[in-house]
Design a protein around this motif. Structure first.
Motif, PDB file in Angstrom:
ATOM      1  N   PRO A  34      20.124  28.427  21.018  1.00  0.00           N
ATOM      2  CA  PRO A  34      18.701  28.512  20.704  1.00  0.00           C
ATOM      3  C   PRO A  34      18.636  27.335  19.715  1.00  0.00           C
ATOM      4  O   PRO A  34      17.369  26.738  19.898  1.00  0.00           O
ATOM      5  CB  PRO A  34      18.812  29.871  20.053  1.00  0.00           C
ATOM      6  N   VAL A  35      19.375  26.945  18.769  1.00  0.00           N
ATOM      7  CA  VAL A  35      19.134  25.949  17.638  1.00  0.00           C
ATOM      8  C   VAL A  35      19.071  24.625  18.434  1.00  0.00           C
ATOM      9  O   VAL A  35      18.170  23.753  18.332  1.00  0.00           O
ATOM     10  CB  VAL A  35      20.042  25.833  16.560  1.00  0.00           C
ATOM     11  N   GLY A  36      20.168  24.335  19.290  1.00  0.00           N
ATOM     12  CA  GLY A  36      20.187  23.231  19.915  1.00  0.00           C
ATOM     13  C   GLY A  36      18.753  22.887  20.940  1.00  0.00           C
ATOM     14  O   GLY A  36      18.150  21.756  20.733  1.00  0.00           O
ATOM     15  N   ALA A  37      18.291  23.838  21.736  1.00  0.00           N
ATOM     16  CA  ALA A  37      17.288  23.863  22.538  1.00  0.00           C
ATOM     17  C   ALA A  37      16.078  23.452  21.660  1.00  0.00           C
ATOM     18  O   ALA A  37      15.431  22.527  22.040  1.00  0.00           O
ATOM     19  CB  ALA A  37      17.348  24.926  23.467  1.00  0.00           C
ATOM     20  N   ALA A  38      15.996  24.061  20.479  1.00  0.00           N
ATOM     21  CA  ALA A  38      14.764  23.736  19.773  1.00  0.00           C
ATOM     22  C   ALA A  38      14.801  22.544  19.066  1.00  0.00           C
ATOM     23  O   ALA A  38      13.673  21.906  18.895  1.00  0.00           O
ATOM     24  CB  ALA A  38      14.664  25.069  18.627  1.00  0.00           C
ATOM     25  N   LEU A  39      15.846  21.919  18.911  1.00  0.00           N
ATOM     26  CA  LEU A  39      15.942  20.781  18.136  1.00  0.00           C
ATOM     27  C   LEU A  39      15.572  19.444  19.200  1.00  0.00           C
ATOM     28  O   LEU A  39      15.326  18.481  18.766  1.00  0.00           O
ATOM     29  CB  LEU A  39      17.375  20.381  17.682  1.00  0.00           C
ATOM     30  N   ILE A  40      16.105  19.707  20.358  1.00  0.00           N
ATOM     31  CA  ILE A  40      15.951  18.485  21.565  1.00  0.00           C
ATOM     32  C   ILE A  40      14.491  18.077  21.484  1.00  0.00           C
ATOM     33  O   ILE A  40      13.596  18.836  21.485  1.00  0.00           O
ATOM     34  CB  ILE A  40      16.315  19.077  22.893  1.00  0.00           C
ATOM     35  N   GLY A  41      14.312  16.720  21.291  1.00  0.00           N
ATOM     36  CA  GLY A  41      12.928  16.161  21.551  1.00  0.00           C
ATOM     37  C   GLY A  41      12.210  16.190  20.036  1.00  0.00           C
ATOM     38  O   GLY A  41      11.232  15.499  19.951  1.00  0.00           O
TER      39      GLY A  41
ATOM     40  N   SER B 169      14.261  10.492  18.545  1.00  0.00           N
ATOM     41  CA  SER B 169      14.041  12.026  18.693  1.00  0.00           C
ATOM     42  C   SER B 169      15.467  12.571  19.014  1.00  0.00           C
ATOM     43  O   SER B 169      16.339  11.749  19.526  1.00  0.00           O
ATOM     44  CB  SER B 169      12.958  12.304  19.846  1.00  0.00           C
ATOM     45  N   VAL B 170      15.751  13.889  18.689  1.00  0.00           N
ATOM     46  CA  VAL B 170      16.945  14.349  18.881  1.00  0.00           C
ATOM     47  C   VAL B 170      17.245  14.586  20.356  1.00  0.00           C
ATOM     48  O   VAL B 170      16.344  14.857  21.370  1.00  0.00           O
ATOM     49  CB  VAL B 170      16.778  15.993  18.532  1.00  0.00           C
ATOM     50  N   SER B 171      18.291  14.028  20.595  1.00  0.00           N
ATOM     51  CA  SER B 171      19.014  14.213  22.234  1.00  0.00           C
ATOM     52  C   SER B 171      20.417  14.341  22.285  1.00  0.00           C
ATOM     53  O   SER B 171      21.082  14.368  21.184  1.00  0.00           O
ATOM     54  CB  SER B 171      18.526  12.938  23.027  1.00  0.00           C
ATOM     55  N   MET B 172      21.009  14.875  23.369  1.00  0.00           N
ATOM     56  CA  MET B 172      22.489  15.133  23.412  1.00  0.00           C
ATOM     57  C   MET B 172      23.203  13.729  22.378  1.00  0.00           C
ATOM     58  O   MET B 172      23.020  12.775  22.931  1.00  0.00           O
ATOM     59  CB  MET B 172      22.999  15.430  24.836  1.00  0.00           C
ATOM     60  N   GLY B 173      24.211  14.020  22.025  1.00  0.00           N
ATOM     61  CA  GLY B 173      25.005  13.343  21.303  1.00  0.00           C
ATOM     62  C   GLY B 173      24.637  12.846  20.057  1.00  0.00           C
ATOM     63  O   GLY B 173      25.110  12.117  19.183  1.00  0.00           O
ATOM     64  N   ALA B 174      23.405  13.392  19.506  1.00  0.00           N
ATOM     65  CA  ALA B 174      22.919  12.860  18.237  1.00  0.00           C
ATOM     66  C   ALA B 174      23.370  13.739  17.199  1.00  0.00           C
ATOM     67  O   ALA B 174      23.704  15.036  17.493  1.00  0.00           O
ATOM     68  CB  ALA B 174      21.272  13.218  18.200  1.00  0.00           C
TER      69      ALA B 174
ATOM     70  N   ASP C 128      13.394  21.752   9.062  1.00  0.00           N
ATOM     71  CA  ASP C 128      12.752  20.445   9.229  1.00  0.00           C
ATOM     72  C   ASP C 128      13.854  19.543   9.614  1.00  0.00           C
ATOM     73  O   ASP C 128      14.954  19.567   8.764  1.00  0.00           O
ATOM     74  CB  ASP C 128      12.319  20.155   7.532  1.00  0.00           C
ATOM     75  N   ILE C 129      13.358  18.445  10.036  1.00  0.00           N
ATOM     76  CA  ILE C 129      14.229  17.301  10.644  1.00  0.00           C
ATOM     77  C   ILE C 129      14.233  16.330   9.660  1.00  0.00           C
ATOM     78  O   ILE C 129      13.554  15.677   9.205  1.00  0.00           O
ATOM     79  CB  ILE C 129      13.709  16.818  11.902  1.00  0.00           C
ATOM     80  N   LEU C 130      15.440  16.108   8.926  1.00  0.00           N
ATOM     81  CA  LEU C 130      15.682  15.147   7.855  1.00  0.00           C
ATOM     82  C   LEU C 130      16.148  13.863   8.262  1.00  0.00           C
ATOM     83  O   LEU C 130      15.799  12.709   7.855  1.00  0.00           O
ATOM     84  CB  LEU C 130      16.439  15.723   6.778  1.00  0.00           C
ATOM     85  N   ASN C 131      16.930  13.902   9.305  1.00  0.00           N
ATOM     86  CA  ASN C 131      17.635  12.647   9.761  1.00  0.00           C
ATOM     87  C   ASN C 131      18.301  12.781  11.160  1.00  0.00           C
ATOM     88  O   ASN C 131      18.604  13.777  11.498  1.00  0.00           O
ATOM     89  CB  ASN C 131      18.951  12.278   8.726  1.00  0.00           C
ATOM     90  N   ILE C 132      18.152  11.739  12.062  1.00  0.00           N
ATOM     91  CA  ILE C 132      18.810  11.734  13.153  1.00  0.00           C
ATOM     92  C   ILE C 132      19.682  10.552  13.339  1.00  0.00           C
ATOM     93  O   ILE C 132      18.990   9.218  13.036  1.00  0.00           O
ATOM     94  CB  ILE C 132      17.921  11.633  14.241  1.00  0.00           C
ATOM     95  N   GLU C 133      21.163  10.660  13.870  1.00  0.00           N
ATOM     96  CA  GLU C 133      21.862   9.535  13.973  1.00  0.00           C
ATOM     97  C   GLU C 133      22.591   9.821  15.401  1.00  0.00           C
ATOM     98  O   GLU C 133      22.754  10.478  15.937  1.00  0.00           O
ATOM     99  CB  GLU C 133      23.204   9.559  12.953  1.00  0.00           C
ATOM    100  N   LYS C 134      22.433   8.542  16.028  1.00  0.00           N
ATOM    101  CA  LYS C 134      23.075   8.369  17.201  1.00  0.00           C
ATOM    102  C   LYS C 134      24.393   7.860  17.268  1.00  0.00           C
ATOM    103  O   LYS C 134      24.997   7.197  16.464  1.00  0.00           O
ATOM    104  CB  LYS C 134      22.177   7.314  18.266  1.00  0.00           C
TER     105      LYS C 134
ATOM    106  N   ASP D  56       9.640  16.394  11.731  1.00  0.00           N
ATOM    107  CA  ASP D  56       8.943  17.528  12.526  1.00  0.00           C
ATOM    108  C   ASP D  56       9.636  18.812  11.694  1.00  0.00           C
ATOM    109  O   ASP D  56      10.773  19.017  11.483  1.00  0.00           O
ATOM    110  CB  ASP D  56       9.488  17.542  13.906  1.00  0.00           C
ATOM    111  N   THR D  57       8.951  19.955  12.375  1.00  0.00           N
ATOM    112  CA  THR D  57       9.576  21.347  11.859  1.00  0.00           C
ATOM    113  C   THR D  57       9.915  22.186  13.111  1.00  0.00           C
ATOM    114  O   THR D  57       8.716  22.025  13.837  1.00  0.00           O
ATOM    115  CB  THR D  57       8.393  22.112  10.805  1.00  0.00           C
ATOM    116  N   VAL D  58      11.011  22.607  13.535  1.00  0.00           N
ATOM    117  CA  VAL D  58      11.046  23.441  14.359  1.00  0.00           C
ATOM    118  C   VAL D  58      11.246  24.869  14.199  1.00  0.00           C
ATOM    119  O   VAL D  58      11.708  25.101  12.941  1.00  0.00           O
ATOM    120  CB  VAL D  58      12.190  23.046  15.544  1.00  0.00           C
ATOM    121  N   THR D  59      10.852  25.762  15.144  1.00  0.00           N
ATOM    122  CA  THR D  59      11.272  27.127  14.892  1.00  0.00           C
ATOM    123  C   THR D  59      12.218  27.526  15.817  1.00  0.00           C
ATOM    124  O   THR D  59      11.991  27.337  17.062  1.00  0.00           O
ATOM    125  CB  THR D  59       9.691  27.913  14.968  1.00  0.00           C
TER     126      THR D  59
END
Length: 156
Positions: free
Chosen positions: A124-131, A84-89, A150-156, A136-139
């Motif tokens: 606002p965007v960062g807070a919505a993406l976290i987790g 999932s999306v977290s800080m540093g991603a 829409d979340i397409l990819n997450i890289e750490k 997933d689709t975030v608003t």
């Protein structure tokens, strides 16, 4: 009143420490030299170079104090969940209203740079993406209306 906590990555903290070191040494030395030169021009009451140097000195000292405060109240955040999306991603999203792919890097306080796609977890965007996870689709509530990603990819 409780002190504000500044969440940041190790890289973000190092960047602030580097800026503090520079301003505390080279920045102060540069401004001291400017003041010395400005004083040599004579009457300080009508010396615009001196006034400008004093103003610059005040800005440098204010920034030094700000950096010290941030570093004293810094909390290092590590990426925890690789799914999932977290800080540093680095997150690749698809903005649904115009089908544009965007890459955001979720960074800590003081590291944000919209031009480089670096946003904080408090934006606002960062807070919505976290987790969020891939698929997933975030608003995000924005002044222009809700924006869906829409979340397409997450890289750490």
């Amino acid at each position: 009143m409780a002190a504000k906590v500044f969440k940041m990555t190790e890289a973000g903290k190092a960047k602030l420490e580097e800026e503090l070191e520079y301003l505390s040494t080279q920045g102060r030395n540069d401004i001291a030299e400017k003041l010395k030169v400005a004083r040599s021009y004579g009457d300080l009451s009508e010396n615009s170079e001196y006034d400008e140097a004093k103003s610059e000195q005040a800005k440098i000292e204010a920034r030094i104090n700000e950096l010290k405060y941030q570093l004293d109240h810094a909390v290092l955040v590590e990426s925890m969940d690789s799914d999932s999306v977290s800080m540093g991603a680095r997150v690749t999203v698809l903005r649904k209203n115009d089908s544009k792919e965007i890459v955001y890097e979720i960074v800590g306080y003081g590291q944000n740079n919209a031009a480089e796609g670096k946003i904080t977890d408090e934006s606002p965007v960062g807070a919505a993406l976290i987790g969020a996870k891939i698929g997933d689709t975030v608003t995000v509530e924005a002044p222009v209306g809700n924006i869906e990603f829409d979340i397409l990819n997450i890289e750490k």
